[in-house]
Design an enzyme around this catalytic site. Structure first.
Site, mmCIF file in Angstrom:
data_model
loop_
_atom_site.group_PDB
_atom_site.id
_atom_site.type_symbol
_atom_site.label_atom_id
_atom_site.label_comp_id
_atom_site.label_asym_id
_atom_site.label_seq_id
_atom_site.Cartn_x
_atom_site.Cartn_y
_atom_site.Cartn_z
ATOM 1 N N GLU A 169 0.845 -1.204 0.000
ATOM 2 C CA GLU A 169 0.000 0.000 0.000
ATOM 3 C C GLU A 169 0.876 1.248 0.000
ATOM 4 O O GLU A 169 2.089 1.196 0.115
ATOM 5 C CB GLU A 169 -0.903 0.021 1.238
ATOM 6 C CG GLU A 169 -2.307 -0.536 1.023
ATOM 7 C CD GLU A 169 -3.194 0.372 0.184
ATOM 8 O OE1 GLU A 169 -2.693 1.393 -0.347
ATOM 9 O OE2 GLU A 169 -4.377 0.063 0.047
ATOM 10 N N ARG A 199 -5.595 1.438 12.972
ATOM 11 C CA ARG A 199 -4.302 1.756 12.361
ATOM 12 C C ARG A 199 -4.551 2.743 11.232
ATOM 13 O O ARG A 199 -5.699 2.967 10.821
ATOM 14 C CB ARG A 199 -3.633 0.496 11.804
ATOM 15 C CG ARG A 199 -4.424 -0.195 10.690
ATOM 16 C CD ARG A 199 -3.586 -1.224 9.965
ATOM 17 N NE ARG A 199 -4.324 -2.003 8.983
ATOM 18 C CZ ARG A 199 -4.555 -1.634 7.724
ATOM 19 N NH1 ARG A 199 -4.183 -0.419 7.310
ATOM 20 N NH2 ARG A 199 -5.202 -2.418 6.891
ATOM 21 N N ASN A 230 -4.474 3.993 7.294
ATOM 22 C CA ASN A 230 -4.671 3.342 5.990
ATOM 23 C C ASN A 230 -4.354 4.349 4.889
ATOM 24 O O ASN A 230 -3.277 4.928 4.886
ATOM 25 C CB ASN A 230 -6.090 2.773 5.877
ATOM 26 C CG ASN A 230 -6.197 1.709 4.788
ATOM 27 O OD1 ASN A 230 -5.417 0.754 4.772
ATOM 28 N ND2 ASN A 230 -7.145 1.852 3.882
ATOM 29 N N GLU A 258 -8.988 -5.222 12.018
ATOM 30 C CA GLU A 258 -9.757 -6.330 11.452
ATOM 31 C C GLU A 258 -10.937 -5.807 10.643
ATOM 32 O O GLU A 258 -11.928 -6.516 10.451
ATOM 33 C CB GLU A 258 -10.240 -7.259 12.574
ATOM 34 C CG GLU A 258 -9.134 -7.870 13.419
ATOM 35 C CD GLU A 258 -8.170 -8.708 12.596
ATOM 36 O OE1 GLU A 258 -8.619 -9.334 11.612
ATOM 37 O OE2 GLU A 258 -6.969 -8.725 12.933
ATOM 38 N N ASN A 306 -10.352 4.733 1.644
ATOM 39 C CA ASN A 306 -9.475 4.564 0.487
ATOM 40 C C ASN A 306 -9.768 5.641 -0.547
ATOM 41 O O ASN A 306 -10.670 6.457 -0.389
ATOM 42 C CB ASN A 306 -9.658 3.171 -0.134
ATOM 43 C CG ASN A 306 -8.717 2.138 0.441
ATOM 44 O OD1 ASN A 306 -7.519 2.382 0.569
ATOM 45 N ND2 ASN A 306 -9.242 0.985 0.808
ATOM 46 N N ASP A 335 -10.228 0.649 -4.225
ATOM 47 C CA ASP A 335 -9.135 0.769 -3.268
ATOM 48 C C ASP A 335 -8.458 2.123 -3.488
ATOM 49 O O ASP A 335 -9.136 3.117 -3.715
ATOM 50 C CB ASP A 335 -8.177 -0.410 -3.417
ATOM 51 C CG ASP A 335 -7.454 -0.747 -2.121
ATOM 52 O OD1 ASP A 335 -6.834 0.158 -1.532
ATOM 53 O OD2 ASP A 335 -7.495 -1.918 -1.701
#
Length: 293
Positions: free
Chosen positions: A21, A104, A106, A124, A151, A202
């Site tokens: 990523e 977290r 992204n 998760e 995203n 994404d």
């Protein structure tokens, strides 16, 4: 009918990432970077010399931006950290959800004002656990809440429009943005609905013509939408789980795309998790530096 192009690029790097990523490029240093989020690794590649390094980080990280010739800023689990280019030292710049062990960082991208939009999500992918923050000169402002998988954060060339998607919902959102501050200055609205199509939206970038290039996770393609939201081109990729594109090379003639191998059968999909490069003919556009002060 959308034009579909068979992959005619190359494997840029065949080190397999579990969740590749956050690709980016600095034309001043000719440095390419990307992350393996789940393994807390930063990958660095000099486009001219081909020198490569893999940096182990103390926590999961997902995106990076240039600050100046001496420093980067990295989006990590607990906030934005300055990264010293010469020593590799990390120092906290702005905490983001530091006490939330569930989340977290992204997807993230820098607006033309120098503001960093940084998304968070549950480790998760817990429903609605994430958010998107605006960070400028160390000041953190939450701008979107209850996002599951943020995203496709990107901006129109004039800085007046921002985009993002919750990959769980698969509807690309559009929001007016103050070009001077990078803050939203009007209500968001749905721009592109792909909720009934295979795969998930994404990471994305916006090129110099205002076209949106989106990696479609699970579908093995890189899609190009024009400024009106129409799907006008589709580039096949040699991996089912592409994650995010970025322009690379000082002339921006190439586009790199990261991918994931998580939950992939690497025997049936030998390119899963590799990093690719292809020529798209798009007008290049690089992210500006983050304004730290």
């Amino acid at each position: 009918m959308t034009a579909e192009t068979v992959f005619e690029g190359r494997i840029l790097v065949n080190d397999r990432t579990t969740l590749g990523e956050g690709p980016g490029y600095d034309p001043n240093s000719d440095q390419i970077w990307w992350f393996d989020i789940l393994n807390s690794k930063l990958h660095l590649l000099n486009a001219s010399t081909r020198d490569r390094r893999i940096v182990s980080l103390p926590e999961m990280a997902s995106a990076m931006a240039v600050v100046d010739e001496r420093r980067h800023v990295i989006a990590m689990e607990t906030g934005l950290y300055f990264h010293d280019v010469s020593t590799g030292a990390l120092s906290l710049h702005a905490a983001i959800e530091p006490d939330n062990a569930v989340t977290r960082s992204n997807d993230a991208r820098v607006h033309q004002s120098g503001a960093f939009w940084v998304g968070t999500m549950g480790k998760e992918a817990e429903d609605g656990a994430g958010a998107i923050y605006h960070v400028l000169a160390g000041k953190v402002t939450k701008i979107f809440d209850k996002v599951t998988i943020p995203n496709a954060i990107c901006f129109s060339p004039d800085g007046a429009t921002g985009y993002y998607v919750d990959s769980r919902i698969n509807k690309l959102m559009r929001v007016p943005v103050d070009a001077e501050t990078g803050l939203p200055d009007g209500p968001e609205e749905m721009f592109i609905d792909t909720s009934k199509k295979p795969g998930a939206m994404d990471g994305a970038i916006c090129d110099g013509d205002g076209h949106i290039w989106n990696a479609r996770f699970g579908a093995g393609v890189l899609d190009r939408y024009d400024a009106s939201g129409k799907l006008v081109a589709r580039f096949q990729l040699p991996a089912r789980q592409p994650t995010c594109p970025a322009f690379i090379g000082r002339d921006g003639g190439w586009m790199m795309v990261t991918s994931a191998s998580r939950d992939a059968d690497v025997i049936e999909e030998p390119n899963a998790g590799f990093t690719f490069a292809l020529v798209t003919g798009a007008k290049p556009r690089f992210d500006p530096a983050y304004r730290a002060f």
